[in-house]
Scaffold this active site. Structure first.
Site, mmCIF file in Angstrom:
data_model
loop_
_atom_site.group_PDB
_atom_site.id
_atom_site.type_symbol
_atom_site.label_atom_id
_atom_site.label_comp_id
_atom_site.label_asym_id
_atom_site.label_seq_id
_atom_site.Cartn_x
_atom_site.Cartn_y
_atom_site.Cartn_z
ATOM 1 N N HIS A 108 0.861 -1.179 0.000
ATOM 2 C CA HIS A 108 0.000 0.000 0.000
ATOM 3 C C HIS A 108 0.899 1.232 0.000
ATOM 4 O O HIS A 108 1.852 1.290 0.797
ATOM 5 C CB HIS A 108 -0.918 -0.017 1.231
ATOM 6 N N THR A 140 -6.026 -8.683 5.648
ATOM 7 C CA THR A 140 -7.091 -9.180 6.539
ATOM 8 C C THR A 140 -8.406 -8.588 6.018
ATOM 9 O O THR A 140 -8.380 -7.734 5.132
ATOM 10 C CB THR A 140 -6.871 -8.663 7.984
ATOM 11 N N GLU A 173 9.052 1.223 -3.257
ATOM 12 C CA GLU A 173 8.279 -0.034 -3.292
ATOM 13 C C GLU A 173 9.062 -1.136 -3.992
ATOM 14 O O GLU A 173 9.032 -2.307 -3.588
ATOM 15 C CB GLU A 173 6.964 0.175 -4.034
HETATM 16 C C1 GRF Z 1 1.665 1.131 -6.682
HETATM 17 O O1 GRF Z 1 1.728 2.463 -6.256
HETATM 18 C C2 GRF Z 1 1.257 0.278 -5.516
HETATM 19 O O2 GRF Z 1 1.600 0.844 -4.271
HETATM 20 C C3 GRF Z 1 -0.230 0.240 -5.642
HETATM 21 O O3 GRF Z 1 -0.440 0.103 -7.029
HETATM 22 C C4 GRF Z 1 0.512 0.965 -7.692
HETATM 23 C C5 GRF Z 1 0.916 0.419 -9.027
HETATM 24 O O4 GRF Z 1 1.697 -0.710 -8.841
HETATM 25 N N1 GRF Z 1 -0.766 -0.848 -4.882
HETATM 26 P P1 GRF Z 1 2.323 -1.538 -10.104
HETATM 27 O O5 GRF Z 1 3.201 -0.590 -10.901
HETATM 28 O O6 GRF Z 1 1.172 -2.034 -10.962
HETATM 29 O O7 GRF Z 1 3.120 -2.640 -9.467
#
Ligand code: GRF
Length: 203
Positions: A108, A140, A173
């Site tokens: 997240h 969860t 991330e």
């Molecule tokens: C990211 O910002 C992630 O935190 C959210 O979805 C966005 C896109 O992720 N959950 P990705 O490039 O598809 O992995």
């Protein structure tokens, strides 16, 4: 360990996970990538890597429960040890979450418990936060709430827009999710109530 990744779009977190799992030779591999959107570009990337892909179209199911059932069937065909939500933009029902309890992870783009839900970067900027970041957590039934596995912090800079902050968080991330998932496939994570204990080395 067998990892199934669920995506909704570009799949940049998926790509980071696949690259790191190979580069660091994890005791685990992404064995399938599944989306509810046939045009999710991460599916094409995964197929190009020789990874199984599948689409479960949420519009083809009369109810949320029936979609979740069909999704679980597609997932279980790959016998996952871990189910990883990476940029997956659908809310999953309690039945689905219980089915994968203890092995369902999500990332997240905020420092939970701050800013659950959507538009996290705009909200962080509006709140005047000095730092922002991302959270990997067990899923969860309460949205964006489960036991936290790992977090990454980035600075908020003067002049940041939601887009510039999002880009800085996304880069974090791509380091955070592979790290958290490596611990998971190494068997180093233990859930203790709302907390996650990281055991040193495999048990
Ligand atoms: C990211 O910002 C992630 O935190 C959210 O979805 C966005 C896109 O992720 N959950 P990705 O490039 O598809 O992995």
């Amino acid at each position: 360990q067998r990892i199934v990744v669920l995506i909704s779009g570009r799949g940049s977190n998926l790509e980071a996970i696949v690259r790191q799992s190979v580069a660091e030779d994890w005791p685990g591999r992404v064995v399938a990538v599944i989306s509810h959107k046939a045009d999710a570009s991460g599916l094409a990337w995964a197929a190009g890597q020789g990874i199984c892909t599948a689409v479960v179209d949420h519009r083809a199911h009369a109810s949320r429960e029936q979609f979740d059932e069909a999704l679980a069937e597609a997932i279980d065909a790959h016998r996952p040890d871990w189910v990883v939500l990476a940029g997956f933009m659908r809310i999953l029902g309690d039945g689905f979450v219980q089915r994968y309890a203890g092995r369902l992870l999500n990332i997240h783009p905020s420092l939970l418990p701050a800013f659950p839900g959507l538009h996290t970067h705009r909200r962080a900027l509006e709140a005047g936060c000095a730092v922002a970041g991302a959270t990997v957590h067990f899923v969860t039934p309460t949205l964006d709430h489960g036991p936290i596995v790992a977090q990454a912090v980035v600075p908020v800079r003067a002049g940041d827009t939601p887009e510039s902050l999002a880009a800085r968080v996304l880069a974090a991330e791509h380091r955070l999710y592979p790290l958290a998932l490596r611990w998971a496939v190494q068997g180093r994570l233990r859930i203790d109530g709302q907390r996650v204990l990281q055991l040193d080395g495999a048990p």
